[in-house]
Design a protein around this motif. Sequence first.
Motif: not given
Length: 123
Positions: A41-48
């Motif tokens: 979830n953290e990765l997806n936030l940073v990616y976006k």
Amino acid sequence: MKKLSLYFSILFLFSFSSTLLAQTQAEMDQTAINDYKKADNELNLVYKKLMKQLSEKEKKLLIVAQKDWIKFRDSKCNFEQKEYEGGTIQPVIYYACLMECTNKRTEDLKANLEDREKRYGAK
């Protein structure tokens, strides 16, 4: 010795988990899954957030890089768990690997994002 060292490394890693009250193998497995999901979830936030900073050409390149990274991550973790095939620790090894790789990727993307924000200012 390598197996014992890895096992203790995994235990050490999970000792910092706020959800580590697991007593059974099933609870340890679920904790590992939950910790990986949190990292993902953290990765997806940073990616976006990073995607918002990129040009269309850069977005396409990041998408390819991310897909390649996912293939690498999955292959790496499948390899690492293979040594424990049939053992009860195998799922914990697999999800701990996924979490570790995901955390490293998140840090890479954060560094890229921070570098862009320094150079171009926040958008």
